[in-house]
Design a protein around this motif. Structure first.
Motif, mmCIF file in Angstrom:
data_model
loop_
_atom_site.group_PDB
_atom_site.id
_atom_site.type_symbol
_atom_site.label_atom_id
_atom_site.label_comp_id
_atom_site.label_asym_id
_atom_site.label_seq_id
_atom_site.Cartn_x
_atom_site.Cartn_y
_atom_site.Cartn_z
ATOM 1 N N SER A 183 0.616 -1.305 0.092
ATOM 2 C CA SER A 183 0.053 -0.060 0.122
ATOM 3 C C SER A 183 0.851 1.155 -0.072
ATOM 4 O O SER A 183 0.005 2.507 -0.096
ATOM 5 N N ARG A 184 1.962 1.226 -0.078
ATOM 6 C CA ARG A 184 2.990 2.378 -0.128
ATOM 7 C C ARG A 184 3.143 2.848 -1.419
ATOM 8 O O ARG A 184 3.670 1.884 -2.214
ATOM 9 N N PRO A 185 2.970 3.900 -1.913
ATOM 10 C CA PRO A 185 3.418 4.150 -3.186
ATOM 11 C C PRO A 185 4.813 4.519 -3.622
ATOM 12 O O PRO A 185 5.651 5.148 -3.024
ATOM 13 N N TYR A 186 4.999 4.131 -4.958
ATOM 14 C CA TYR A 186 6.495 4.709 -5.218
ATOM 15 C C TYR A 186 6.193 5.402 -6.801
ATOM 16 O O TYR A 186 5.140 4.714 -7.612
ATOM 17 N N TRP A 187 7.402 5.774 -7.151
ATOM 18 C CA TRP A 187 7.149 6.752 -8.281
ATOM 19 C C TRP A 187 8.372 6.655 -9.286
ATOM 20 O O TRP A 187 9.663 6.386 -8.612
ATOM 21 N N GLY A 188 8.237 6.358 -10.575
ATOM 22 C CA GLY A 188 9.594 6.652 -11.391
ATOM 23 C C GLY A 188 9.799 8.076 -11.617
ATOM 24 O O GLY A 188 9.184 8.947 -11.210
ATOM 25 N N GLN A 189 10.911 8.143 -12.416
ATOM 26 C CA GLN A 189 11.541 9.614 -12.828
ATOM 27 C C GLN A 189 10.746 10.201 -14.089
ATOM 28 O O GLN A 189 10.886 11.397 -14.021
ATOM 29 N N GLY A 190 10.097 9.181 -14.409
ATOM 30 C CA GLY A 190 9.265 10.060 -15.750
ATOM 31 C C GLY A 190 9.951 9.787 -17.008
ATOM 32 O O GLY A 190 11.069 9.869 -17.192
ATOM 33 N N THR A 191 9.050 9.743 -18.052
ATOM 34 C CA THR A 191 9.474 9.815 -19.355
ATOM 35 C C THR A 191 8.661 10.917 -20.323
ATOM 36 O O THR A 191 7.424 10.781 -20.194
ATOM 37 N N GLN A 192 9.187 11.525 -21.058
ATOM 38 C CA GLN A 192 8.714 12.769 -21.660
ATOM 39 C C GLN A 192 7.971 12.298 -22.942
ATOM 40 O O GLN A 192 8.589 11.498 -23.823
ATOM 41 N N VAL A 193 6.932 12.580 -23.282
ATOM 42 C CA VAL A 193 5.851 12.416 -24.211
ATOM 43 C C VAL A 193 5.483 13.515 -25.153
ATOM 44 O O VAL A 193 5.046 14.364 -24.207
#
Length: 116
Positions: free
Chosen positions: A102-112
């Motif tokens: 239940s703990r959220p994690y995020w990536g660094q992101g990829t540009q579109v």
């Protein structure tokens, strides 16, 4: 430690398609969720699509019928986002999201970027 690595972003013209991928490592709970959010310049981060470990999906109204989220059945920690008929309003930084216990994690992101 959970890590998310996105790939597949790029520059496309309106009407074209892109497929984003996200590979997660370090997730230990089999009943997890993964998905994609996006953030356009000057706007808040918003949900695009999510998928649970039993493949239940949820989409933002703005992408229904054009975007498809899926998971790799063999590798339960890989998620894809097939984006068809992209429009300029789809220009954003797309973030992979996942939960573990239940703990959220995020990536660094990829540009579109969608532009003619």
């Amino acid at each position: 430690q959970v890590q998310l690595v996105e790939s597949g972003g790029g520059l496309v013209q309106p009407g074209e398609s892109l497929r984003l991928s996200c590979a997660a490592s370090g997730i230990t709970f089999s009943r997890n969720s993964m998905g994609w959010y996006r953030q356009a310049p000057g706007k808040k981060r918003e949900l695009v699509a999510t998928i649970t470990s039993d493949s239940s999906t949820n989409y933002a109204d703005s992408v229904k019928g054009r975007f498809t989220i899926s998971r790799d059945n063999a590798k339960n920690t890989v998620v894809y986002l097939q984006m068809n008929n992209l429009q300029p309003e789809g220009t954003a930084l797309y973030f992979c999201w996942a939960t573990d216990w239940s703990r959220p994690y995020w990536g660094q992101g990829t540009q579109v970027t969608v532009s003619s």
